[in-house]
Scaffold this active site. Structure first.
Site, PDB file in Angstrom:
ATOM      1  CB  THR A   1      43.537 -60.011  69.065  1.00  0.00           C
ATOM      2  OG1 THR A   1      42.570 -59.097  69.558  1.00  0.00           O
ATOM      3  CG2 THR A   1      43.796 -59.722  67.590  1.00  0.00           C
ATOM      4  CE  LYS A   2      42.338 -60.196  63.026  1.00  0.00           C
ATOM      5  NZ  LYS A   2      41.661 -58.952  62.589  1.00  0.00           N
ATOM      6  CG  ASP A   3      40.522 -66.925  69.801  1.00  0.00           C
ATOM      7  OD1 ASP A   3      40.753 -67.220  68.616  1.00  0.00           O
ATOM      8  OD2 ASP A   3      40.991 -67.554  70.763  1.00  0.00           O
TER       9      ASP A   3
END
Length: 345
Positions: free
Chosen positions: A44-46
């Protein structure tokens, strides 16, 4: 041409949701997992890496040969390094020493310079990965500090993408959202959007045993006695990040290393989803929550699965690592036999 992109950054977002059929069979509600591992950086950090860096570009803060500096438990670093490659920036990352060697190798493979810092020191200790990243950014010309724990753009990235995706994918039928809390951005941004659509949606944050977030939410005070070492990476904190909007969270559930580890492996075994350690943590939180809260057949629960299990092969998926933690002998669900390896002599 369809499904063709100019570069890998075009693949960020619009991740799928998958119904859980076995692990949650005793819960009357319909339960879906949002698989953030389908982002190109496998987490999700993208979303926040791209959003924050492009915001800095619009403000003129990033120029040719600029350097991006950040604190990370691994996933944010992967995402920043990936975005920096495409954008043409250098990347410096500070990680804690509980980060597994394969994660560090991954960061270095993506061109990042990595500083390894002690995990079990206070957040304001000059050796902590928070303070090391801040110092490096201050001392490095032509650099920016992402500062995900205290950057409102962390929240905004999920307000603009993750929350709307969940609302559309469930056709507005979502009744409960469960998400792990580290920086708090995923939970807060998604919750902010969903609460605006329907204030009745229950937002459940997942905290680690050893973290201060749950008790802070309940009392408004930091309880230092809650702090002790734990193994789950990227979840829980010994500081209060401003990217965590406590007023958007209805309740916190605290989970421990052991049950989160077993649940991670059970999800792989029974749902064929290779998730990271926090995948097990958020699922364990749902199961604990269901023990004291009633669900109905009309409820629709979404669990955010933050990353991919490939980064935990030598940790939670390793029999050796599990045994070193004492988890195999202490398994209360007697999964020992399921996970045993047979050796042919």
């Amino acid at each position: 041409m369809s499904n063709v992109y100019d570069n890998i950054l075009g693949l960020i977002g619009n991740t799928p949701m998958v119904k859980l059929n076995t692990v949650t069979k005793d819960i009357p509600a319909t339960v879906y997992a949002k698989l953030e591992s389908y982002n190109p950086g496998h987490s999700t950090k993208d979303r926040i890496a791209l959003h924050i860096i492009e915001n800095a570009e619009r403000k003129g803060l990033l120029k040719e040969d600029s350097i991006v500096v950040e604190t990370t438990s691994g996933n944010t670093g992967f995402s920043i390094a990936m975005v920096c490659i495409i954008k043409g920036y250098k990347c410096i990352l500070a990680v804690s020493d509980k980060t597994k060697p394969e994660k560090i190798a991954y960061l270095k493979a993506l061109g990042a310079t990595v500083y390894i810092c002690p995990a079990n020191v206070p957040a304001n200790d000059p050796r902590s990965y928070y303070e090391v990243a801040k110092r490096i950014a201050a001392e490095t010309p032509n650099s920016i500090y992402i500062n995900q724990y205290f950057n409102e753009l962390n929240i905004d990235a999920h307000y603009q993408t993750t929350g709307p995706e969940i609302w559309e994918q469930t056709q507005g039928r979502i009744t409960h959202l469960f998400a792990c809390t580290g920086t708090g951005g995923t939970l807060s941004g998604s919750a902010k959007f969903l609460k605006e659509k329907n204030p009745s949606i229950r937002i459940i944050g997942v905290d680690a045993d050893g973290s201060i977030l749950k008790s802070y939410h309940e009392t408004g005070e930091i309880h230092k006695e809650d702090v002790h070492p734990y193994q789950i990476e990227g979840m829980g904190k010994n500081l209060i990040p401003s990217a965590l909007l406590f007023d958007k969270v209805d309740e916190f559930v605290r989970v421990n290393d052991e049950m989160s580890a077993y649940r991670t492996r059970e999800i792989a075994l029974k749902e064929a989803i290779m998730g990271g350690y926090t995948t097990g943590a958020v699922t364990q939180a749902l199961i604990q929550y269901a023990q004291s809260h009633e669900f109905s057949e009309n409820d629709l629960v979404v669990l955010i699965y933050p990353d991919h299990g490939s980064r935990y092969i030598t940790k939670v998926y390793s029999d050796k690592w599990m045994a070193e933690q004492g988890f195999i002998n202490n398994c209360v669900h007697n999964y020992d036999e399921v996970f045993k390896t047979e050796f042919i002599k």
